[in-house]
Design an enzyme around this catalytic site. Sequence first.
Site, PDB file in Angstrom:
ATOM      1  CB  SER A  79       8.011  -3.923   5.520  1.00  0.00           C
ATOM      2  OG  SER A  79       8.439  -2.743   4.874  1.00  0.00           O
TER       3      SER A  79
ATOM      4  CE1 TYR B  75      12.621  -4.207   8.217  1.00  0.00           C
ATOM      5  CE2 TYR B  75      12.009  -3.211   6.117  1.00  0.00           C
ATOM      6  CZ  TYR B  75      11.726  -3.480   7.444  1.00  0.00           C
ATOM      7  OH  TYR B  75      10.550  -3.019   8.008  1.00  0.00           O
TER       8      TYR B  75
END
Length: 248
Positions: free
Chosen positions: A143, A157
């Site tokens: 990501s 995350y």
Amino acid sequence: MTARVAVITGGSRGIGRATALAAAKRGYLVCVGYATNEAAADEVVGRVAAEGGRAVAIRCDVGSEADIVALFEAAERLGPLGALVNNAGVVDATARLEDMSAARIQRMMAINVTGSLVCAREAVKRMSTRHGGRGGVIVNLSSAAARLGSPNTYVDYAASKGAIDTFTHGLAQEVAAEGIRVVAVRPGLIDTDIHASGGDPERAHRLSKSVPMQRVGTAEEIANAIVWLMSDEASYVTGSILDVSGGR
Ligand code: NAP
């Protein structure tokens, strides 16, 4: 020729779904992994069949080693494994680190990090020429958060995706001479359900003005990058991490 099998974890929705459809169009027999949403996985399988391809849905919570082993055993019965897309991943509610429980952080790491490593382990056992396999490709979903750190949103995350980047570099070198390429894609703000699952459905659209291209991306735009990386057109690409983030 027997079609080669592609295992796509979290293939029932979002980026995984778009990748399953695109991989089937390119001739892969697709194993659509899903955690709980059987109806969504069945819809993907039906859509693939309607377009002339082949896919099967297999329930696999990547937080469970037993589920992962069973997924790869089922895939093996369908044909030789050619690709793994380590797509399943979760976010959590927006929070500062002071407010995160260890249980939350452990869940995030178990699904996003341990799950991806264990899936890759099972794929290497089947694809490596060292084990009699024919080679293949592993595409990991990182990501843009791995670069940005996601302060005040979810640093846990972001850290899990940083681990994916490091894992991609290391494993790529470990298996490069055994016919396996290992790469990653770093999506930016993509229009999927993941933002709602973190309690903030408008997140991607709200932040879209911070994207140099001034818009969110689509699941199909990420899938296009993934299936290119899976293809022979990317035959000399390994250890690489491709940002697909509109310049963000
Ligand atoms: P999504 O729309 O929320 O879909 C998640 C998929 O993963 C679903 O198929 C879901 O299955 C599955 N899944 C969830 N938990 C799982 C578990 N424990 N075990 C197995 N499968 C599980 O997500 P997405 O936006 O497509 O994201 C896909 C990947 O891209 C993730 O790794 C994510 O971190 C990454 N990514 C996304 C964005 C973005 O903006 N969307 C940006 C950067 C990176 P069910 O249908 O059964 O629930």
